[in-house]
Design an enzyme around this catalytic site. Structure first.
Site, PDB file in Angstrom:
ATOM      1  N   ARG A 148     -30.262 -16.137 -34.707  1.00  0.00           N
ATOM      2  CA  ARG A 148     -30.488 -15.225 -35.833  1.00  0.00           C
ATOM      3  C   ARG A 148     -31.113 -13.911 -35.369  1.00  0.00           C
ATOM      4  O   ARG A 148     -30.681 -12.828 -35.756  1.00  0.00           O
ATOM      5  CB  ARG A 148     -31.390 -15.893 -36.872  1.00  0.00           C
ATOM      6  N   ASP A 168     -24.637 -16.524 -24.317  1.00  0.00           N
ATOM      7  CA  ASP A 168     -25.018 -17.648 -25.174  1.00  0.00           C
ATOM      8  C   ASP A 168     -23.942 -18.705 -25.003  1.00  0.00           C
ATOM      9  O   ASP A 168     -22.782 -18.471 -25.351  1.00  0.00           O
ATOM     10  CB  ASP A 168     -25.114 -17.218 -26.637  1.00  0.00           C
ATOM     11  N   THR A 200     -34.372 -16.987 -26.599  1.00  0.00           N
ATOM     12  CA  THR A 200     -34.085 -18.416 -26.531  1.00  0.00           C
ATOM     13  C   THR A 200     -35.380 -19.181 -26.783  1.00  0.00           C
ATOM     14  O   THR A 200     -36.466 -18.631 -26.629  1.00  0.00           O
ATOM     15  CB  THR A 200     -33.548 -18.814 -25.139  1.00  0.00           C
ATOM     16  N   CYS A 227     -39.855 -10.966 -26.415  1.00  0.00           N
ATOM     17  CA  CYS A 227     -40.553 -11.169 -27.693  1.00  0.00           C
ATOM     18  C   CYS A 227     -40.235 -12.560 -28.233  1.00  0.00           C
ATOM     19  O   CYS A 227     -40.327 -12.798 -29.443  1.00  0.00           O
ATOM     20  CB  CYS A 227     -40.139 -10.105 -28.708  1.00  0.00           C
ATOM     21  N   ARG A 229     -40.602 -16.281 -26.183  1.00  0.00           N
ATOM     22  CA  ARG A 229     -41.580 -17.286 -25.787  1.00  0.00           C
ATOM     23  C   ARG A 229     -42.109 -16.951 -24.400  1.00  0.00           C
ATOM     24  O   ARG A 229     -41.333 -16.662 -23.480  1.00  0.00           O
ATOM     25  CB  ARG A 229     -40.936 -18.693 -25.766  1.00  0.00           C
ATOM     26  N   ASP A 253     -44.351  -9.302 -25.647  1.00  0.00           N
ATOM     27  CA  ASP A 253     -45.132  -9.691 -26.827  1.00  0.00           C
ATOM     28  C   ASP A 253     -45.690 -11.099 -26.669  1.00  0.00           C
ATOM     29  O   ASP A 253     -46.528 -11.528 -27.455  1.00  0.00           O
ATOM     30  CB  ASP A 253     -44.246  -9.616 -28.076  1.00  0.00           C
ATOM     31  N   GLU A 258     -51.799 -17.513 -23.457  1.00  0.00           N
ATOM     32  CA  GLU A 258     -52.239 -16.580 -24.497  1.00  0.00           C
ATOM     33  C   GLU A 258     -53.630 -16.953 -24.991  1.00  0.00           C
ATOM     34  O   GLU A 258     -53.862 -18.123 -25.315  1.00  0.00           O
ATOM     35  CB  GLU A 258     -51.232 -16.579 -25.657  1.00  0.00           C
ATOM     36  N   HIS A 276     -48.593 -10.934 -29.343  1.00  0.00           N
ATOM     37  CA  HIS A 276     -47.748 -11.876 -30.095  1.00  0.00           C
ATOM     38  C   HIS A 276     -47.603 -11.427 -31.559  1.00  0.00           C
ATOM     39  O   HIS A 276     -47.923 -12.169 -32.495  1.00  0.00           O
ATOM     40  CB  HIS A 276     -48.324 -13.290 -30.022  1.00  0.00           C
TER      41      HIS A 276
END
EC number: 1.1.1.95
Length: 525
Positions: A148, A168, A200, A227, A229, A253, A258, A276
């Site tokens: 998405r 993909d 992903t 942005c 994982r 990000d 973290e 994040h």
């Protein structure tokens, strides 16, 4: 009352579906503050702060569903959830636009050195030549993962006049053409892209996907964006590539740890870092909270959830079609289990008719759940039934049959134990309901519910009469009775239903009747 613990900060507007429900109690506390009442909650709603671990599952003994207000479920132990029979849901659509926009903001900022130029001006400098950037127009954007978020980014990239190359493994040529992107191999994306952004999930396969070896295959001067994982890009390899000049810049990000403490990568002048923030918009926080709230409300009402991580996803229409077979599958599983008082090695399920086109794995797990519940002392449901069966050495399988049984739809099960096998065939007839139509090769027709007695006997004169007399003498009213035989004078079966459970002494009397082989009590919902 269905109790919901919201352990991380969420939008109150998004929680309104639960707050307004008259049969749901919502408690907003962190896990530590709710320690004494953890065992009372049916649902847990979290963002990324709460770590949903084995220890927490063990404490939340009433827990049935965990809702993650967001996409990633890295903070939830899915295997433990499944083992404990807890459904895990997320909000896959709620922050799509927010994350896509943040990604594109990072790309634009990286190409035009906006953060660095901002700091320079605020330091009373006016150094235009130091911050000469590059246009997006005419550049090639490489997207790894066209879900998405990746699709939304592709749409925005095309609006900027960029060529979009996508890797993909599940992307069809038809969908690529519809979105307006070029499907490429991973190596082709590495070699052709001026900018690469990853979208992903973090898995064993994607951890370190962009590492020293794969970064070396990219264009000199490439820019990398993450942005999605932390961990998809190997941070040590990225730092090395920035320092040797192969990578011209990176926008991150998310990070391997973290918050990133003493992280040389974050300190690098060619790196833009944000804490994040992909889903951190008012709209996204409202959307994800509302989405999981609606899903939990659906679950509390006994309706299907659409975004389960550890169950097959289905729409309301699909669930409506499958629901009758889901219910009867649980009943026939329970019936067989209560009749077979012996260790079992295999459960083989067969589907026939239009039912075979539905999500049969959900029906299979309902049957397994029904079969296992009378045999185990732990929670068993559709979520963990497969795992519980395997733990106990029970194999299971399902297949589609093309044979004709005379019914539009049939579910058949064959259970193999140490000493015997047991078979049942069931169907669902619109306007008439659930029916068991065969047991161990005997044709029969009864509605599987309530207090039942299954009797195996010889087909001889007087057996049915003696059964009736014993029941009458004990003031037991027979609600229904069905009998089946294969041939005159041979083996036969009898299925009776009652308004109440039979006492052991009555079962013993029935067992002592000549020509009765066995008497089994069955209780079904």
């Amino acid at each position: 009352m269905f109790r919901v613990l919201v352990s991380d900060k969420m939008s109150n507007d998004g929680l309104q579906p639960l707050i307004e429900s008259d049969f749901i109690e919502i408690v907003q506390k962190n896990v530590a503050d709710a320690e004494d009442e953890l065992h009372t909650f049916d649902a847990l709603l979290v963002r990324s702060a709460t770590k949903v671990t084995e220890d927490l599952f063990n404490k939340m003994t009433s827990l049935k569903i965990v809702g993650r207000a967001g996409v990633g479920v890295d903070n939830i132990d899915i295997d433990e959830a499944t083992k404990h029979g807890v459904i895990v849901i997320n909000a896959p659509n709620g922050n799509t636009i927010s994350t896509a926009e943040h990604t594109f903001a990072m790309i634009s900022s990286l190409m035009r050195h906006i953060p660095q130029a901002n700091i320079s001006v605020k330091s009373r400098e006016w150094n235009r030549t130091a911050y000469v950037g590059s246009e997006l127009y005419g550049k090639t954007l490489g997207i790894v993962g066209l879900g998405r978020i990746g699709s939304e980014i592709a749409q925005r990239a095309r609006a900027f006049g960029m060529t979009v190359h996508v890797f993909d493994p599940f992307l069809t040529e038809e969908r690529a053409k519809k979105i307006g992107v070029n499907s490429r191999t991973f190596e082709e994306v590495l070699e052709s892209a001026d900018i690469i952004t990853v979208h992903t999930p973090l898995t064993k396969e994607t951890k370190g996907l962009l590492n020293k070896e794969t970064i070396a295959k990219t264009k000199k001067g490439v820019r990398l964006i993450n942005c999605a994982r932390g961990g998809i890009i190997d941070e040590a390899a990225l730092l090395e590539a920035l320092e040797n000049g192969h990578v011209a810049g990176a926008a991150l990000d998310v990070f391997e740890v973290e918050p990133p403490v003493d992280n040389k990568l974050v300190d690098h002048p060619l790196v833009i870092a944000t804490p994040h923030l992909g889903a951190s918009t008012k709209e996204a926080q409202l959307n994800v909270a509302a989405q999981v709230s609606e899903e939990v409300l659906q679950f509390a009402k006994g309706l299907p959830v659409m975004s389960a991580i550890n169950l097959p996803a289905m729409t309301k229409d699909e669930f409506a079609k499958i629901k009758p077979y889901h219910q009867i599958a649980g009943k026939i599983g329970s019936l067989v289990s209560q009749c077979m008082k012996e260790p079992v090695q295999d459960v083989a399920i067969q589907y026939e008719g239009t039912i075979a086109k539905l999500e049969t794995s959900f029906i299979t797990k309902a049957l397994l759940s029904g079969f296992l519940k009378p045999r185990v002392d732990s929670t068993v449901n559709e979520v963990n039934a497969g795992g519980v069966a395997k733990e106990r050495g029970i194999s299971f399988s399902e297949k589609i049959s093309s044979s004709e049984s005379g019914y539009d739809n049939c579910i058949s099960v064959k259970v193999t134990g140490d000493r015997s096998t047991f078979t049942v065939t069931a169907t669902y007839i619109p306007h008439f309901g659930e029916r068991i139509v065969e047991i161990n090769g005997f044709n029969i027709d009864f509605y599987p519910t309530g207090h039942l007695v299954y009797i195996q006997h010889q087909d001889t004169t007087g057996v049915i009469g003696r059964v009736g007399r014993i029941l009458g003498d004990n003031d037991i009213n027979i609600a229904t009775m069905q009998v089946g035989r294969k041939e005159k004078g041979g083996e036969a079966i009898m299925m009776l239903s009652f308004d109440r459970h039979l006492e052991d002494k009555i079962v013993k009397e029935l067992t002592n009747v000549p020509d009765i082989v066995s008497v089994k009590l069955i209780d079904l919902p």
